[in-house]
Design a protein around this motif. Structure first.
Motif, PDB file in Angstrom:
ATOM      1  N   THR A 207      38.059  35.328  50.213  1.00  0.00           N
ATOM      2  CA  THR A 207      39.140  36.086  49.573  1.00  0.00           C
ATOM      3  C   THR A 207      39.184  37.503  50.115  1.00  0.00           C
ATOM      4  O   THR A 207      38.209  38.015  50.687  1.00  0.00           O
ATOM      5  CB  THR A 207      38.940  36.143  48.045  1.00  0.00           C
ATOM      6  OG1 THR A 207      37.746  36.884  47.764  1.00  0.00           O
ATOM      7  CG2 THR A 207      38.817  34.744  47.471  1.00  0.00           C
ATOM      8  N   GLY A 208      40.323  38.145  49.916  1.00  0.00           N
ATOM      9  CA  GLY A 208      40.472  39.532  50.354  1.00  0.00           C
ATOM     10  C   GLY A 208      40.166  40.535  49.268  1.00  0.00           C
ATOM     11  O   GLY A 208      39.934  41.710  49.542  1.00  0.00           O
ATOM     12  N   ASP A 209      40.168  40.085  48.026  1.00  0.00           N
ATOM     13  CA  ASP A 209      39.891  40.996  46.910  1.00  0.00           C
ATOM     14  C   ASP A 209      38.387  41.154  46.718  1.00  0.00           C
ATOM     15  O   ASP A 209      37.606  40.250  46.991  1.00  0.00           O
ATOM     16  CB  ASP A 209      40.514  40.458  45.618  1.00  0.00           C
ATOM     17  CG  ASP A 209      42.031  40.322  45.738  1.00  0.00           C
ATOM     18  OD1 ASP A 209      42.617  41.128  46.475  1.00  0.00           O
ATOM     19  OD2 ASP A 209      42.593  39.409  45.119  1.00  0.00           O
TER      20      ASP A 209
ATOM     21  N   THR B 186      31.986  48.290  38.011  1.00  0.00           N
ATOM     22  CA  THR B 186      33.074  48.547  38.957  1.00  0.00           C
ATOM     23  C   THR B 186      32.760  47.884  40.294  1.00  0.00           C
ATOM     24  O   THR B 186      31.599  47.557  40.579  1.00  0.00           O
ATOM     25  CB  THR B 186      33.262  50.055  39.188  1.00  0.00           C
ATOM     26  OG1 THR B 186      32.071  50.582  39.779  1.00  0.00           O
ATOM     27  CG2 THR B 186      33.552  50.779  37.895  1.00  0.00           C
ATOM     28  N   PRO B 187      33.753  47.676  41.150  1.00  0.00           N
ATOM     29  CA  PRO B 187      33.489  47.138  42.490  1.00  0.00           C
ATOM     30  C   PRO B 187      32.569  48.056  43.284  1.00  0.00           C
ATOM     31  O   PRO B 187      32.447  49.255  43.004  1.00  0.00           O
ATOM     32  CB  PRO B 187      34.890  47.042  43.116  1.00  0.00           C
ATOM     33  CG  PRO B 187      35.824  46.980  41.956  1.00  0.00           C
ATOM     34  CD  PRO B 187      35.203  47.828  40.895  1.00  0.00           C
TER      35      PRO B 187
ATOM     36  N   GLN C 280      34.118  38.936  50.906  1.00  0.00           N
ATOM     37  CA  GLN C 280      33.924  38.164  49.673  1.00  0.00           C
ATOM     38  C   GLN C 280      34.172  36.683  49.951  1.00  0.00           C
ATOM     39  O   GLN C 280      34.988  36.321  50.802  1.00  0.00           O
ATOM     40  CB  GLN C 280      34.883  38.632  48.573  1.00  0.00           C
ATOM     41  CG  GLN C 280      34.768  40.100  48.218  1.00  0.00           C
ATOM     42  CD  GLN C 280      35.561  40.993  49.158  1.00  0.00           C
ATOM     43  OE1 GLN C 280      36.633  40.626  49.637  1.00  0.00           O
ATOM     44  NE2 GLN C 280      35.019  42.165  49.435  1.00  0.00           N
ATOM     45  N   ARG C 281      33.470  35.856  49.217  1.00  0.00           N
ATOM     46  CA  ARG C 281      33.688  34.411  49.274  1.00  0.00           C
ATOM     47  C   ARG C 281      33.431  33.837  47.883  1.00  0.00           C
ATOM     48  O   ARG C 281      32.427  34.180  47.233  1.00  0.00           O
ATOM     49  CB  ARG C 281      32.761  33.776  50.305  1.00  0.00           C
ATOM     50  CG  ARG C 281      32.967  32.276  50.497  1.00  0.00           C
ATOM     51  CD  ARG C 281      32.227  31.792  51.733  1.00  0.00           C
ATOM     52  NE  ARG C 281      32.909  32.275  52.946  1.00  0.00           N
ATOM     53  CZ  ARG C 281      32.387  32.170  54.173  1.00  0.00           C
ATOM     54  NH1 ARG C 281      31.180  31.628  54.335  1.00  0.00           N
ATOM     55  NH2 ARG C 281      33.064  32.604  55.213  1.00  0.00           N
ATOM     56  N   THR C 282      34.325  32.983  47.442  1.00  0.00           N
ATOM     57  CA  THR C 282      34.160  32.297  46.153  1.00  0.00           C
ATOM     58  C   THR C 282      33.898  30.822  46.399  1.00  0.00           C
ATOM     59  O   THR C 282      34.309  30.259  47.420  1.00  0.00           O
ATOM     60  CB  THR C 282      35.417  32.472  45.283  1.00  0.00           C
ATOM     61  OG1 THR C 282      36.546  31.925  45.970  1.00  0.00           O
ATOM     62  CG2 THR C 282      35.662  33.939  44.964  1.00  0.00           C
TER      63      THR C 282
END
Length: 248
Positions: free
Chosen positions: A110-112, A122-123, A134-136
């Motif tokens: 993902t890009g988020d 927080t991020p 990121q990877r889900t």
């Protein structure tokens, strides 16, 4: 002339001659010194014509290298090809590397940049991360997420690690649920870097969170499942941290 007169004349002549010869000095007469003949002055050697030194040739700008100390001046040495810097995405685990629970994982990059776990406020970009990947992951009854962030230097990554540890300390209080709990932060042995993990138990889920710090990189891995699906005898997040460490 009579013989007597001739005799007398000869006698007188002889006496006169003897008288004249006895009038000189008693010293033997020495020969006058010889006047040395004027010798010719020795001819001076004619000066050998000297050749004016020819000017040394100016150094040519040839491509031949000159030795200067330990390095050759004028020769272009091949540029050492710098080692390419690794990117954050290189340390994301593929689906088959993430520890499986009940079924195989399906991965999606993902890009988020999500917050990882209930304790992260927080991020990572808000606490100094310069870039992140990121990877889900999804499986039957379980989800997982991994975030790899790069900081400006190892010290900045260490500070961010300390912030994550501080967020965990008051996490249970912030959740405001008496049935929620957060375990202690435990060290994870890794071949490279510093690893740690903890488990949070919520009302409807159990999540294991792993943290890995390696140089200027900081990685978070969270695996969440229902209380009945989450393993009780081992911690999958700890296994994931060790596998991520092998990518550095």
């Amino acid at each position: 002339m009579s013989r007597a007169c001739l005799t007398s004349l000869l006698a007188a002549t002889l006496v006169a001659v003897l008288a004249v010869g006895g009038c000189g000095s008693d010293e033997p007469e020495s020969a006058p010194p010889a006047t040395p003949a004027a010798s010719k002055p020795a001819a001076e050697p004619s000066p050998t014509p000297t050749r004016s030194p020819s000017p040394s040739p100016a150094p040519s700008r040839s491509s031949e290298p000159r030795e200067h100390g330990r390095h050759k001046v004028g020769a272009l040495e091949p540029n050492a090809r710098p080692k390419p810097a690794s990117s954050a995405a290189e340390h994301l685990l593929p689906a088959d590397e993430l520890p499986a629970l009940d079924g195989a994982w399906t991965a999606r990059t993902t890009g988020d940049e999500p917050t990882v776990g209930a304790c992260q406020k927080t991020p990572l970009s808000t606490i100094g991360a310069l870039e992140s990947a990121q990877r889900t992951y999804t499986a039957d009854g379980a989800t997982a997420v991994q975030v790899v962030a790069r900081f400006g230097d190892p010290k900045s990554a260490w500070r961010a690690h300390e912030v994550l540890a501080a967020w965990r300390e008051d996490c249970a209080k912030r959740l405001g649920n008496p049935s929620s709990s957060v375990s202690a932060l435990e060290d994870v042995w890794v071949p490279a870097g510093t690893g740690s993990s903890y488990r949070s138990t919520l009302r409807k889920s159990v999540a294991g969170l792993g943290i890995l710090r390696s140089g200027e990189y900081l990685t978070l891995v969270e695996i969440t499942a229902t209380p009945s699906s989450y393993p009780a005898g081992w911690e999958p997040a700890r296994v994931a941290v060790r596998r991520v460490a092998r990518t550095f």
